[in-house]
Design an enzyme around this catalytic site. Structure first.
Site, PDB file in Angstrom:
ATOM      1  N   TYR A   1      38.294  41.150  49.940  1.00 51.78           N
ATOM      2  CA  TYR A   1      39.524  41.864  49.602  1.00 51.78           C
ATOM      3  C   TYR A   1      39.826  42.859  50.704  1.00 51.78           C
ATOM      4  O   TYR A   1      38.947  43.600  51.141  1.00 51.78           O
ATOM      5  CB  TYR A   1      39.337  42.609  48.271  1.00 51.78           C
ATOM      6  CG  TYR A   1      40.520  43.438  47.847  1.00 51.78           C
ATOM      7  CD1 TYR A   1      41.733  42.836  47.512  1.00 51.78           C
ATOM      8  CD2 TYR A   1      40.429  44.830  47.757  1.00 51.78           C
ATOM      9  CE1 TYR A   1      42.822  43.604  47.100  1.00 51.78           C
ATOM     10  CE2 TYR A   1      41.504  45.598  47.343  1.00 51.78           C
ATOM     11  CZ  TYR A   1      42.698  44.986  47.023  1.00 51.78           C
ATOM     12  OH  TYR A   1      43.767  45.743  46.607  1.00 51.78           O
TER      13      TYR A   1
ATOM     14  N   ASP B   1      36.167  45.089  58.044  1.00 51.15           N
ATOM     15  CA  ASP B   1      36.796  45.920  57.028  1.00 51.15           C
ATOM     16  C   ASP B   1      35.684  46.701  56.342  1.00 51.15           C
ATOM     17  O   ASP B   1      35.008  46.192  55.457  1.00 51.15           O
ATOM     18  CB  ASP B   1      37.570  45.045  56.035  1.00 51.15           C
ATOM     19  CG  ASP B   1      38.191  45.881  54.918  1.00 51.15           C
ATOM     20  OD1 ASP B   1      37.930  47.099  54.866  1.00 51.15           O
ATOM     21  OD2 ASP B   1      38.926  45.299  54.101  1.00 51.15           O
TER      22      ASP B   1
ATOM     23  N   LYS C   1      38.382  54.968  51.493  1.00 50.68           N
ATOM     24  CA  LYS C   1      37.440  55.397  50.450  1.00 50.68           C
ATOM     25  C   LYS C   1      36.619  56.649  50.830  1.00 50.68           C
ATOM     26  O   LYS C   1      37.152  57.741  50.774  1.00 50.68           O
ATOM     27  CB  LYS C   1      36.584  54.219  50.013  1.00 50.68           C
ATOM     28  CG  LYS C   1      37.502  53.135  49.405  1.00 50.68           C
ATOM     29  CD  LYS C   1      36.845  52.081  48.558  1.00 50.68           C
ATOM     30  CE  LYS C   1      37.923  51.315  47.805  1.00 50.68           C
ATOM     31  NZ  LYS C   1      38.016  49.903  48.103  1.00 50.68           N
TER      32      LYS C   1
HETATM   33  C1  LIG Z   1      39.375  49.185  48.545  1.00 55.01           C
HETATM   34  C2  LIG Z   1      39.401  48.279  49.689  1.00 55.01           C
HETATM   35  C3  LIG Z   1      40.567  48.079  50.437  1.00 55.01           C
HETATM   36  C4  LIG Z   1      41.887  48.659  50.055  1.00 55.01           C
HETATM   37  O1  LIG Z   1      41.899  50.043  50.113  1.00 55.01           O
HETATM   38  P1  LIG Z   1      43.049  50.827  49.314  1.00 55.01           P
HETATM   39  O2  LIG Z   1      42.793  52.256  49.686  1.00 55.01           O
HETATM   40  O3  LIG Z   1      42.823  50.530  47.876  1.00 55.01           O
HETATM   41  O4  LIG Z   1      44.339  50.318  49.818  1.00 55.01           O
HETATM   42  C5  LIG Z   1      40.488  47.277  51.553  1.00 55.01           C
HETATM   43  N1  LIG Z   1      39.341  46.696  51.914  1.00 55.01           N
HETATM   44  C6  LIG Z   1      38.208  46.876  51.217  1.00 55.01           C
HETATM   45  C7  LIG Z   1      36.945  46.220  51.679  1.00 55.01           C
HETATM   46  C8  LIG Z   1      38.198  47.653  50.066  1.00 55.01           C
HETATM   47  O5  LIG Z   1      37.071  47.776  49.362  1.00 55.01           O
END
Ligand SMILES: *Cc1c(COP(=O)(O)O)cnc(C)c1O
Length: 437
Positions: free
Chosen positions: A154, A249, A277
């Site tokens: 994701y 990511d 995060k």
């Molecule tokens: C949470 C998350 C996102 C998206 O971040 P948001 O601040 O919710 O837009 C993207 N990549 C990873 C791996 C995530 O865990």
């Protein structure tokens, strides 16, 4: 989402549950929680009013030991004093400038000094913005169009990456979002994670058109599974050979799995990295960075456009800085990693004593308990887990005051505010609940 047809104030004390029932939470109150396990099993989502340390309180003043940690950011626990102080102090100086500011510079310094692959970094407002901008930058830099992503990874709700994207979409049983025209994902190649041959074939066929590979180095949005030995090295090698970019990511894993993130743990040097995060300390933040040569392609220096009204926002920067500074001596990681081990060992014991087949997956302070007897290395494996069983487990835990993520396909997080007593209590509760499954 607020629905004006729904009478009353949804967050008024006491009446909440009744109201939610009346309003049918699923379509009136669209939070991530109401969209997941509560729908399937008919339970009621709870509404939080307060969170401190490892504890969350709902509107009826029930308290829960929290393993969601606002989906990862709360590495020091909820509302740690350093963050509250930093935000208060920043707020009186101005809540937004729209002008480069010293806090943003300090944040950049912390990220760049910590993560060797990141020579330059740009702040944005969410993980989604970070990945969206990183792939645009990869395309602009390489002058190629195609991106490889993996099933179950994701990367936020970026249109072109919302294919087999795990997390909420997976929980809802709809791996591909409505509202994304097929043209928008036509340049996205989706492959199974941990499958070397699939990547080799994609490069053999499209090598000259592949701008980059984006991945969660430790996929944690379809539960949690680890890269097989040599897999990340292989991805680095093949992208280098084809002059496409390796994009990590690390929105979830950055500053969660250590000061250098997953790339530090696995000894990989990606071309670009995305953060979010933890670096926001509970406020909305994202960032992406990497080699200077690539970052210099961003506007205004280069031709790849990127901007944000609130990027580098002083409140968010202050919160994030206070967290990164608290993490800087590494001691928090020793603590949360060992608590993570204690918890997952305990849960494995609880499941075994109850004769319930699980796969307990963990790295550092992140963990997932899949209800399946087969090993999980990718999304297809994850999908074999028994979601009805998970749902019962979830509700059993919640009733006993332990809040785990309301989906089989989410990881759980330990914070520095958890302690041995909380872990022990959680294991006791789990042992009881597992016996009812
Ligand atoms: C949470 C998350 C996102 C998206 O971040 P948001 O601040 O919710 O837009 C993207 N990549 C990873 C791996 C995530 O865990």
């Amino acid at each position: 989402m607020w629905d004006k047809r729904c009478p009353g104030n949804l967050i008024s004390e006491g009446e909440t549950h009744a109201l939610i029932r009346e309003c049918s939470a699923a379509d009136k109150v669209q939070s991530i929680i109401s969209d997941t396990v509560f729908d399937r099993s008919g339970g009621n989502p709870f509404f939080a009013v307060r969170a401190n340390g490892a504890t969350v309180w709902d509107v009826d003043d029930n308290e829960y030991i929290d393993y969601v940690g606002t989906w990862g950011p709360a590495i020091l626990g909820h509302a740690p004093q350093v963050v509250v102080d930093a935000v208060q102090k920043a707020a009186v100086q101005g809540t937004s400038f729209g002008i480069p500011n010293t806090l943003e510079v300090r944040m950049a310094e912390l990220v760049v000094n910590s993560v060797p692959s990141v020579e330059k970094v740009r702040m944005c407002n969410s993980g989604t913005e970070a990945t969206m901008s990183a792939i645009r930058l990869a395309r602009g830099f390489t002058k190629r169009s195609k991106i490889i992503k993996f099933e179950g990874c994701y990367h936020g709700h970026v249109d072109s990456l919302l294919v087999k994207a795990g997390s909420g979409a997976l929980t809802l049983g709809q791996p591909d979002s409505a509202g994304v025209p097929p043209e928008f994902t036509s340049q996205t190649i989706v492959l199974p994670f941990n499958d070397v041959e699939a990547v080799r074939r994609a490069f053999a066929e499209h090598g000259a058109d592949i701008a980059g590979i984006i991945l969660e180095p430790v996929p944690a949005n379809a539960g949690l599974y680890l890269p097989c030995d040599g897999y990340l090295e292989f991805l680095q090698e093949i992208t280098t050979r084809h002059e496409s970019l390796l994009i990590f990511d690390e929105v979830m894993t950055g500053f969660r799995l250590g000061l250098k993130g997953a790339q530090g743990r696995f000894g990989i040097t990606p071309d670009l990295s995305c953060f979010g995060k933890v670096i926001g300390g509970g406020l909305p933040v994202g960032a992406f960075g990497g080699r200077s040569e690539i970052m210099d392609c961003l506007a205004p220096d280069g031709p790849v456009y990127q901007a944000g009204t609130l990027s580098g926002n002083p409140l968010a920067m202050a919160a994030g800085i206070s967290v990164l500074e608290a993490l800087s001596d590494g001691s928090v990681y020793d603590k949360i990693d060992s608590l993570g081990k204690a918890l997952s060992d305990g849960l494995a014991w609880a499941a075994e004593s109850a004769g319930v087949a699980v796969q307990l997956q963990r790295i550092g302070s992140m963990a997932c308990c899949y209800f399946t007897d087969t090993p999980v290395h990718n999304m297809v494996d994850a999908m074999k887990s028994d979601r009805e069983r998970f749902s019962k487990y979830f509700h059993g835990m919640l009733e006993a005051g332990v809040y785990v993520a309301p989906s089989q396909f989410e990881a759980g997080f330990i914070s520095a505010a958890h302690d041995e007593a909380a872990i022990e209590r959680t294991i006791e509760v789990a042992a009881r609940v597992m016996k009812t499954l």
